[in-house]
Design a protein around this motif. Structure first.
Motif, PDB file in Angstrom:
ATOM      1  N   LEU A  87       0.824  -1.212   0.000  1.00  0.00           N
ATOM      2  CA  LEU A  87       0.000   0.000   0.000  1.00  0.00           C
ATOM      3  C   LEU A  87       0.856   1.258   0.000  1.00  0.00           C
ATOM      4  O   LEU A  87       0.558   2.235  -0.690  1.00  0.00           O
ATOM      5  CB  LEU A  87      -0.932   0.003   1.223  1.00  0.00           C
ATOM      6  CG  LEU A  87      -2.144  -0.919   1.160  1.00  0.00           C
ATOM      7  CD1 LEU A  87      -2.851  -0.950   2.514  1.00  0.00           C
ATOM      8  CD2 LEU A  87      -3.114  -0.477   0.063  1.00  0.00           C
ATOM      9  N   ILE A  88       1.944   1.246   0.785  1.00  0.00           N
ATOM     10  CA  ILE A  88       2.831   2.410   0.828  1.00  0.00           C
ATOM     11  C   ILE A  88       3.479   2.637  -0.535  1.00  0.00           C
ATOM     12  O   ILE A  88       3.505   3.757  -1.047  1.00  0.00           O
ATOM     13  CB  ILE A  88       3.906   2.225   1.918  1.00  0.00           C
ATOM     14  CG1 ILE A  88       3.266   2.265   3.306  1.00  0.00           C
ATOM     15  CG2 ILE A  88       4.983   3.305   1.807  1.00  0.00           C
ATOM     16  CD1 ILE A  88       4.197   1.833   4.427  1.00  0.00           C
ATOM     17  N   ALA A  89       4.004   1.561  -1.128  1.00  0.00           N
ATOM     18  CA  ALA A  89       4.656   1.691  -2.433  1.00  0.00           C
ATOM     19  C   ALA A  89       3.661   2.144  -3.496  1.00  0.00           C
ATOM     20  O   ALA A  89       3.973   3.012  -4.320  1.00  0.00           O
ATOM     21  CB  ALA A  89       5.294   0.363  -2.831  1.00  0.00           C
ATOM     22  N   ILE A 102       4.316  11.964   6.821  1.00  0.00           N
ATOM     23  CA  ILE A 102       3.394  12.590   7.772  1.00  0.00           C
ATOM     24  C   ILE A 102       2.178  11.707   8.001  1.00  0.00           C
ATOM     25  O   ILE A 102       1.733  11.517   9.142  1.00  0.00           O
ATOM     26  CB  ILE A 102       2.965  13.979   7.264  1.00  0.00           C
ATOM     27  CG1 ILE A 102       4.188  14.904   7.169  1.00  0.00           C
ATOM     28  CG2 ILE A 102       1.920  14.591   8.195  1.00  0.00           C
ATOM     29  CD1 ILE A 102       3.917  16.207   6.454  1.00  0.00           C
ATOM     30  N   LEU A 103       1.628  11.151   6.927  1.00  0.00           N
ATOM     31  CA  LEU A 103       0.459  10.275   7.060  1.00  0.00           C
ATOM     32  C   LEU A 103       0.771   9.056   7.922  1.00  0.00           C
ATOM     33  O   LEU A 103      -0.034   8.646   8.759  1.00  0.00           O
ATOM     34  CB  LEU A 103      -0.021   9.837   5.676  1.00  0.00           C
ATOM     35  CG  LEU A 103      -0.750  10.894   4.850  1.00  0.00           C
ATOM     36  CD1 LEU A 103      -0.891  10.435   3.406  1.00  0.00           C
ATOM     37  CD2 LEU A 103      -2.114  11.184   5.449  1.00  0.00           C
ATOM     38  N   MET A 104       1.954   8.465   7.735  1.00  0.00           N
ATOM     39  CA  MET A 104       2.316   7.291   8.524  1.00  0.00           C
ATOM     40  C   MET A 104       2.542   7.643   9.986  1.00  0.00           C
ATOM     41  O   MET A 104       2.476   6.782  10.865  1.00  0.00           O
ATOM     42  CB  MET A 104       3.566   6.637   7.941  1.00  0.00           C
ATOM     43  CG  MET A 104       3.348   5.970   6.590  1.00  0.00           C
ATOM     44  SD  MET A 104       2.026   4.738   6.620  1.00  0.00           S
ATOM     45  CE  MET A 104       2.710   3.584   7.811  1.00  0.00           C
ATOM     46  N   LEU A 159      -5.306   7.800   1.034  1.00  0.00           N
ATOM     47  CA  LEU A 159      -6.086   6.768   1.727  1.00  0.00           C
ATOM     48  C   LEU A 159      -5.317   5.449   1.769  1.00  0.00           C
ATOM     49  O   LEU A 159      -5.433   4.695   2.742  1.00  0.00           O
ATOM     50  CB  LEU A 159      -7.434   6.582   1.023  1.00  0.00           C
ATOM     51  CG  LEU A 159      -8.415   7.760   1.140  1.00  0.00           C
ATOM     52  CD1 LEU A 159      -9.677   7.482   0.321  1.00  0.00           C
ATOM     53  CD2 LEU A 159      -8.770   8.017   2.603  1.00  0.00           C
ATOM     54  N   ALA A 160      -4.534   5.174   0.728  1.00  0.00           N
ATOM     55  CA  ALA A 160      -3.711   3.962   0.736  1.00  0.00           C
ATOM     56  C   ALA A 160      -2.686   4.023   1.868  1.00  0.00           C
ATOM     57  O   ALA A 160      -2.451   3.022   2.566  1.00  0.00           O
ATOM     58  CB  ALA A 160      -3.007   3.797  -0.610  1.00  0.00           C
ATOM     59  N   LEU A 161      -2.070   5.193   2.068  1.00  0.00           N
ATOM     60  CA  LEU A 161      -1.112   5.345   3.169  1.00  0.00           C
ATOM     61  C   LEU A 161      -1.802   5.216   4.516  1.00  0.00           C
ATOM     62  O   LEU A 161      -1.256   4.596   5.439  1.00  0.00           O
ATOM     63  CB  LEU A 161      -0.409   6.694   3.065  1.00  0.00           C
ATOM     64  CG  LEU A 161       0.910   6.752   2.287  1.00  0.00           C
ATOM     65  CD1 LEU A 161       2.002   5.962   2.985  1.00  0.00           C
ATOM     66  CD2 LEU A 161       0.758   6.290   0.854  1.00  0.00           C
ATOM     67  N   LEU A 162      -2.998   5.763   4.646  1.00  0.00           N
ATOM     68  CA  LEU A 162      -3.748   5.615   5.893  1.00  0.00           C
ATOM     69  C   LEU A 162      -4.137   4.150   6.121  1.00  0.00           C
ATOM     70  O   LEU A 162      -4.165   3.674   7.256  1.00  0.00           O
ATOM     71  CB  LEU A 162      -4.999   6.493   5.869  1.00  0.00           C
ATOM     72  CG  LEU A 162      -4.745   8.001   5.977  1.00  0.00           C
ATOM     73  CD1 LEU A 162      -6.062   8.770   5.853  1.00  0.00           C
ATOM     74  CD2 LEU A 162      -4.078   8.331   7.311  1.00  0.00           C
ATOM     75  N   GLY A 163      -4.428   3.443   5.025  1.00  0.00           N
ATOM     76  CA  GLY A 163      -4.695   2.010   5.149  1.00  0.00           C
ATOM     77  C   GLY A 163      -3.488   1.265   5.666  1.00  0.00           C
ATOM     78  O   GLY A 163      -3.606   0.367   6.514  1.00  0.00           O
TER      79      GLY A 163
END
Length: 309
Positions: A87-89, A102-104, A159-163
């Motif tokens: 998801l991060i990549a 920041i999101l992480m 949203l992927a980073l938040l996931g």
């Protein structure tokens, strides 16, 4: 086990690990420019698993035997490695690496919510609630402008980073219950299972053997596997063993800041005011929620896991 007061060596290791994990966002941003995200994740996990297997053999470690341990390791491989790494990549294709860092940073606050729901001894109190509200307000400051524009590619990436951060939050609580006699062996198994999970998807969704990337991109991917994943894990073990989990939990404050700094140095990114304000609010929220920097306090499950990527 009581730990001594942290010394200069402990702080050196902590800052080193924060620098390594913080730089991973910039490295991933460079890597996914030429290497597809699932392929990048598969190679990264495979290299980390092979490195940890070598360490495990040198230590003479033995694999866990309990069936329940293997079930938990498989779940941890999915929600703590395979899914969040991918998801991060994938998400970093659409947003700056500083934004990703920041999101992480919100991960410890998400973990507190998960711990409140699934544990009996880590309920949210007024202090934690105040910290969570502060941190999530920072999240609104960061994500809000993109959300107002509708379901754009930038919002989907965020949203992927938040996931991914949510996956790490659940994994932090799971690891607390995963009692392994040898953590090196457990991590080796987790990384190996995660690699086995991701590799087939790389061939289904992408064409790993047809990737035509420059050697610099592959060097970045190799660094992500060996340095940012495997070696960083060993440094994490060293810090916790030397100075304790409460001291180590400060990594959650350092990694987002380091991520923004590395993005500026390596990629010449200049975060806007809303991004910097969000970073400040998220870090402040973590500080409030954990009661400042009291190193002698027992680290909770919500504090023990770092935001390494």
């Amino acid at each position: 086990m009581a730990h001594r007061l942290p010394n200069a060596g402990d702080y050196g290791l902590l800052l080193t690990l924060a620098a390594i994990w913080g730089s991973s966002f910039a490295f991933i941003k460079v890597g996914v420019a030429e290497v597809p995200p699932v392929t990048l994740t598969a190679v990264r996990l495979a290299l980390a698993a092979m490195f940890m297997a070598g360490v495990m053999m040198m230590r003479g470690s033995s694999l866990p035997r309990a069936r329940s341990a293997w079930v938990m390791m498989a779940v941890s491989a999915l929600i703590g490695n395979a899914l969040p790494f991918a998801l991060i990549a994938w998400g970093q294709q659409g947003i700056p690496s500083a934004t990703s860092a920041i999101l992480m940073g919100i991960m410890p606050l998400i973990t507190m919510m998960v711990a409140h729901a699934f544990t009996q001894d880590e309920k949210v109190n007024p202090r934690k609630a105040a910290g969570m509200v502060t941190g999530f307000f920072g999240l609104i400051v960061l994500v809000g402008p993109a959300a107002l524009q509708g379901l754009t590619s930038s919002l989907i990436s965020q949203l992927a980073l938040l996931g991914a951060a949510t996956c790490y939050g659940f994994n932090a609580v799971l690891i607390r219950r995963m009692m392994a006699a040898d953590r090196v062996a457990a991590v080796t198994v987790v990384m190996t299972i995660a690699a086995v999970m991701v590799i087939p998807f790389a061939f289904v969704l992408e064409e790993p053997l047809a990737v035509d990337a420059h050697w610099q991109s592959w060097a970045v991917v190799i660094a992500l596997g060996l340095v940012h994943t495997a070696i960083a894990t060993m440094i994490m073990f060293a810090i916790v063993g030397r100075a304790g989990a409460s001291f180590f939990s400060q990594i959650n404050l350092l990694v987002p800041v380091a991520g923004v700094a590395w993005s500026a140095v390596l990629l010449a990114e200049r975060p806007g005011f809303n991004a910097l304000a969000a970073l400040a609010l998220i870090v402040l929220g973590i500080l409030i929620a954990r009661g400042g920097l009291a190193l002698g306090a027992r680290a909770t499950a919500a504090e023990q896991e770092g935001v390494g990527t």
